[in-house]
Enzyme design. Structure first.
Site, PDB file in Angstrom:
ATOM      1  N   ARG A  17      12.489  -5.569   8.735  1.00  0.00           N
ATOM      2  CA  ARG A  17      11.780  -4.776   9.738  1.00  0.00           C
ATOM      3  C   ARG A  17      11.209  -5.711  10.797  1.00  0.00           C
ATOM      4  NH1 ARG A  17       7.739  -1.127   6.162  1.00  0.00           N
ATOM      5  NH2 ARG A  17       6.325  -1.808   7.805  1.00  0.00           N
TER       6      ARG A  17
ATOM      7  N   ARG B 185      -7.149   3.508  10.997  1.00  0.00           N
ATOM      8  CA  ARG B 185      -7.045   2.052  11.096  1.00  0.00           C
ATOM      9  C   ARG B 185      -8.041   1.483  12.105  1.00  0.00           C
ATOM     10  NH1 ARG B 185      -1.381   1.605   9.270  1.00  0.00           N
ATOM     11  NH2 ARG B 185      -0.816  -0.551   8.894  1.00  0.00           N
TER      12      ARG B 185
ATOM     13  N   LYS C 238       0.835  -1.212   0.000  1.00  0.00           N
ATOM     14  CA  LYS C 238       0.000   0.000   0.000  1.00  0.00           C
ATOM     15  C   LYS C 238       0.862   1.251   0.000  1.00  0.00           C
ATOM     16  CE  LYS C 238      -0.652   0.619   4.908  1.00  0.00           C
ATOM     17  NZ  LYS C 238       0.445   1.591   4.931  1.00  0.00           N
TER      18      LYS C 238
ATOM     19  N   ARG D  22      10.386  -8.984   2.529  1.00  0.00           N
ATOM     20  CA  ARG D  22      10.810  -7.588   2.398  1.00  0.00           C
ATOM     21  C   ARG D  22      12.094  -7.306   3.192  1.00  0.00           C
ATOM     22  NH1 ARG D  22       6.068  -3.292   2.941  1.00  0.00           N
ATOM     23  NH2 ARG D  22       6.120  -3.790   5.155  1.00  0.00           N
TER      24      ARG D  22
ATOM     25  N   ARG E  82      -0.172  -8.708  13.527  1.00  0.00           N
ATOM     26  CA  ARG E  82      -0.712  -7.597  12.712  1.00  0.00           C
ATOM     27  C   ARG E  82      -2.013  -8.009  12.035  1.00  0.00           C
ATOM     28  NH1 ARG E  82       3.994  -5.257   8.938  1.00  0.00           N
ATOM     29  NH2 ARG E  82       2.452  -3.669   8.477  1.00  0.00           N
TER      30      ARG E  82
HETATM   31  P1  AMP Z   1       2.222   0.804   7.977  1.00  0.00           P
HETATM   32  O1  AMP Z   1       3.517   1.202   7.382  1.00  0.00           O
HETATM   33  O2  AMP Z   1       1.085   1.720   7.601  1.00  0.00           O
HETATM   34  O3  AMP Z   1       1.893  -0.645   7.757  1.00  0.00           O
HETATM   35  O4  AMP Z   1       2.369   0.984   9.564  1.00  0.00           O
HETATM   36  C1  AMP Z   1       3.359   0.293  10.306  1.00  0.00           C
HETATM   37  C2  AMP Z   1       2.922   0.136  11.751  1.00  0.00           C
HETATM   38  O5  AMP Z   1       2.744   1.446  12.340  1.00  0.00           O
HETATM   39  C3  AMP Z   1       1.603  -0.565  11.954  1.00  0.00           C
HETATM   40  O6  AMP Z   1       1.744  -1.987  11.956  1.00  0.00           O
HETATM   41  C4  AMP Z   1       1.198  -0.017  13.318  1.00  0.00           C
HETATM   42  O7  AMP Z   1       1.939  -0.623  14.369  1.00  0.00           O
HETATM   43  C5  AMP Z   1       1.630   1.434  13.237  1.00  0.00           C
HETATM   44  N1  AMP Z   1       0.565   2.291  12.661  1.00  0.00           N
HETATM   45  C6  AMP Z   1       0.624   2.991  11.508  1.00  0.00           C
HETATM   46  N2  AMP Z   1      -0.511   3.678  11.312  1.00  0.00           N
HETATM   47  C7  AMP Z   1      -1.316   3.393  12.370  1.00  0.00           C
HETATM   48  C8  AMP Z   1      -2.631   3.787  12.728  1.00  0.00           C
HETATM   49  N3  AMP Z   1      -3.363   4.582  11.960  1.00  0.00           N
HETATM   50  N4  AMP Z   1      -3.139   3.296  13.892  1.00  0.00           N
HETATM   51  C9  AMP Z   1      -2.432   2.485  14.689  1.00  0.00           C
HETATM   52  N5  AMP Z   1      -1.178   2.062  14.396  1.00  0.00           N
HETATM   53  C10 AMP Z   1      -0.622   2.516  13.243  1.00  0.00           C
END
Ligand code: AMP
Length: 215
Positions: free
Chosen positions: A155, A83, A3, A122, A166
């Site tokens: 990561r 989210r 995404k 990744r 997740r």
């Molecule tokens: P992403 O790169 O968007 O997959 O985000 C990586 C991680 O950051 C997620 O697995 C969450 O731990 C945290 N995170 C990012 N955005 C949010 C959000 N809107 N609400 C809660 N946790 C978030």
């Protein structure tokens, strides 16, 4: 799971402001040890490493600090936010206050098997942050960055055990947003099993169709 790539491509195409909550948390995590961050940010990084969602309050204060991004001339693109339903409800209020609205909400659909394969393969360069994939986008020498020559790392939130956590968090907290935004008539679901280029083409097509049907 792709995404972020789609968000970057879209932001580039439309020239809009790209706000990724995950990127903000990752930047905090990668910042040098001498750059102390707030207790809230430390908590956010801890949750992210464990594969859990960051508490709503922390995410929302981060968005509130950046609310002026929503007024950017070229528009805005929120990546990874909201989210949870609580975040979506809070966003509604922010949007009203900023006098802007959501044109579309994109939901990328992927089988669990593909998600595990994509996230698990990744690898990232610790210096230039370039992202590779062991199968889909391998570096010339497996495990090392093409540009910097240093060893790539995985990561913490892409490790198998963390991916499972997740996915649970997604099912419990994020999946209800599909119905939330479908009800508002802004949801666009996109099959994301193919290459990033094909998914991007599908996204543009879907956005175009949505725009045509609005007028
Ligand atoms: P992403 O790169 O968007 O997959 O985000 C990586 C991680 O950051 C997620 O697995 C969450 O731990 C945290 N995170 C990012 N955005 C949010 C959000 N809107 N609400 C809660 N946790 C978030």
């Amino acid at each position: 799971m792709g995404k972020g790539t789609q968000a970057e491509l879209l932001a580039e195409r439309f020239g809009c402001c790209h706000l990724s909550t995950g990127d903000v948390f990752r930047a905090a995590k990668m910042s040098p040890a001498e750059c102390q961050f707030s207790p809230a940010m430390a908590e956010a990084v801890k949750c992210m490493n464990a594969g859990q969602l960051v508490p709503d309050q922390i995410v929302l204060s981060l968005i509130a600090e950046r609310a002026k991004c929503l007024r950017c001339r070229g528009g805005f693109l929120l990546d990874g936010f909201p989210r949870t339903v609580a975040q979506a409800e809070a966003l509604e209020k922010i949007l009203v206050k900023q006098r802007v609205k959501l044109d579309a909400v994109l939901s990328y659909e992927l089988s669990l098997e593909t998600i595990v394969a994509r996230l698990g393969g990744r690898r990232t360069c610790p210096i230039c942050k370039r992202v590779y994939h062991n199968e889909a986008k391998p570096p010339k020498q497996l495990g090392f960055c093409d540009d910097c020559g240093v060893e790539l790392f995985q990561r913490d939130d892409d490790r198998l055990e963390t991916i499972c956590i997740r996915m649970e968090a997604y099912e419990e907290s994020t999946a209800p947003l599909v119905a939330f935004y479908r009800h508002q008539g802004v949801l666009i679901s996109i099959a994301a099993e193919n290459t990033p280029e094909q998914t991007f083409a599908r996204t543009l097509e879907a956005l175009n169709m949505q725009r045509t049907s609005m007028f």
